[in-house]
Design a protein around this motif. Structure first.
Motif, short mmCIF file in Angstrom:
data_model
loop_
_atom_site.label_atom_id
_atom_site.label_comp_id
_atom_site.label_asym_id
_atom_site.label_seq_id
_atom_site.Cartn_x
_atom_site.Cartn_y
_atom_site.Cartn_z
N ALA A 249 0.83 -1.21 0.00
CA ALA A 249 0.00 0.00 0.00
C ALA A 249 0.87 1.26 0.00
O ALA A 249 2.02 1.25 0.46
CB ALA A 249 -0.92 0.01 1.21
N THR A 250 0.29 2.34 -0.52
CA THR A 250 0.94 3.64 -0.57
C THR A 250 0.04 4.68 0.08
O THR A 250 -1.17 4.71 -0.19
CB THR A 250 1.22 4.07 -2.03
N VAL A 251 0.63 5.50 0.95
CA VAL A 251 -0.12 6.61 1.55
C VAL A 251 -0.23 7.71 0.50
O VAL A 251 0.77 8.16 -0.05
CB VAL A 251 0.58 7.12 2.81
N THR A 257 1.19 11.44 5.25
CA THR A 257 2.58 10.98 5.13
C THR A 257 3.48 11.68 6.13
O THR A 257 4.31 11.06 6.80
CB THR A 257 3.10 11.22 3.70
N ASN A 263 5.50 6.47 3.75
CA ASN A 263 4.44 6.53 2.74
C ASN A 263 4.17 5.20 2.05
O ASN A 263 3.37 5.14 1.12
CB ASN A 263 4.74 7.61 1.69
N VAL A 289 -5.23 6.16 1.39
CA VAL A 289 -4.33 5.01 1.22
C VAL A 289 -4.83 4.21 0.03
O VAL A 289 -6.04 3.98 -0.10
CB VAL A 289 -4.28 4.12 2.48
N ILE A 386 -1.84 4.30 11.22
CA ILE A 386 -2.80 4.97 10.35
C ILE A 386 -4.16 5.07 11.04
O ILE A 386 -4.83 6.11 10.97
CB ILE A 386 -2.93 4.24 9.01
#
Length: 394
Positions: A249-251, A257, A263, A289, A386
């Motif tokens: 996953a990517t923020v 971030t 991130n 996200v 998160i």
């Protein structure tokens, strides 16, 4: 003749003296500028029990002319605020400050640094928080880990608007929308009450299967446009088609971030099936996200909810609060929503601030929907940080 001569000299001397004096005064006016005396205020924002640093918190104050001095805490909770010298209130907030905030009286001295003690910089809970117990999510454990309190309520409580209106935030744990088929009438009342709650400023967190509270369905959603819910079907569709396993996953949000200090992360979907977001309106939802490879949304947020015919109902602390939300523009045309004492609002508006939040509906609370959540077993790695952010920014 000599008298006339001296008279002329006297006039010339007087004229030169006057001109010289005016020039000096003008030069003085042009070159003398008031330099604001400032110092620094440092500290570390911590959760209410002092165990967890809080990143991404707003830290600010105002000078005597209502100019704002602003910074944010880093991923370790640390901050350094340039502040005007004198006696001032230092404000610490998360989100727009309506649910979590702290005020500190401080004396700032010119060119000196004031280090606030950790006991002063704890982020206080202003909100009244409730949660509905779920089968697969225990967000209340994370709330308690931060030192905050939440009251357990039931679906029967959600069907009572008087009970719902007591709270500022309601957490809907995955697996709490049960026995729908046995009592669809109950859930139609719940959906109407949640619509009233959010439209009047209450905020909601729903995880995984509990998307059904938002868009309709029974214990989960298997298709788009199912009966029930209170979020328009055109705004969101989620299907129970996710399979277990690790997801990269990517923020997708700069503020998140910065608050987290990372991130990218791996999210463990430990259940046999989970909700996948298949369609959403990007003008309505912000993706916080996403899945790295597919760009599928994994966590989304909105404060755009409106509903026609919804009654105006005081929610949570709204009837008694002395604070109001304003939108302030910082250098670089950066806009931030903050809670300030109501007595300051006219002065800030006179300097260009606007009453109400910077975006979304002026009356609406937030809706956070996460496809991932706190495992019943507890250990969820960085996803837990998160979820801490979600709690504090509702």
């Amino acid at each position: 003749m000599r008298k006339h001569y001296f008279f002329i000299l006297l006039c010339v001397f007087t004229l030169l003296a006057n001109c010289s004096g005016d020039d000096a005064a003008l030069a003085s006016e042009n070159t003398s500028t008031t330099v604001m005396k400032t110092g620094k205020v440092t500290g570390k924002v911590m959760s209410q029990n002092g165990t967890k640093p809080i990143g991404g918190a707003s830290v600010f104050t105002f000078d005597d002319k209502y100019k704002i001095y602003y910074t944010t805490s880093d991923a370790e909770g640390k901050f350094t605020l340039d502040a005007p010298a004198g006696n001032h209130t230092i404000y610490i907030q998360t989100g727009n400050g309506s649910n979590f905030r702290t005020e500190i009286s401080a004396t700032v001295k010119d060119s000196e640094t004031l280090n606030l003690d950790a006991s002063q910089t704890k982020l206080n809970q202003v909100a009244k928080i409730a949660y509905v117990k779920g089968t697969y999510d225990k967000i209340e454990d994370i709330i308690q880990t931060l030192g905050y309190t939440a009251t357990e309520i039931s679906n029967n409580d959600l069907a009572n608007l008087t009970t719902v209106a007591q709270y500022d935030i309601i957490f809907l744990n995955c697996g709490s929308r049960n026995n729908y088929s046995a009592n669809p009438t109950l859930y139609s009342v719940i959906d109407a009450n949640l619509a009233i709650f959010v439209a009047n400023g209450g905020s909601i967190y729903a995880s995984d299967w509990d998307v059904a509270y938002l868009v309709g369905g029974t214990t989960n959603t298997t298709n788009c446009s199912l009966p029930g819910g209170f979020v328009p079907d055109s705004k969101l569709c989620s299907k129970n088609t996710g399979s277990s396993g690790m997801v990269n996953a990517t923020v997708n949000n700069t503020g998140l971030t910065s608050a987290l200090g990372f991130n990218t992360l791996n999210i463990d979907y430990d259940l046999g099936s989970w909700q996948k977001i298949t369609n959403y309106d990007p003008a309505y939802w912000e993706v916080l996200v996403k899945e790295t490879s597919s760009n599928d949304a994994l966590m989304i947020r909105t404060n755009h909810f409106t509903a026609t015919g919804t009654p105006v109902t005081p929610i949570g602390n709204a009837p008694t609060t002395t604070f109001a939300t304003v939108c302030i523009t910082l250098p670089g045309n950066i806009q931030i929503s903050l809670s300030v004492p109501q007595v300051l609002v006219p002065y800030l508006v006179a300097l260009g601030a606007t009453a109400g939040p910077c975006s979304g509906s002026s009356n609406s609370g937030y809706i956070y929907y996460t496809t991932f959540h706190n495992h019943a077993s507890g250990n969820i790695g960085n996803a837990g940080v998160i979820l801490q952010y979600v709690i504090l920014n509702l």
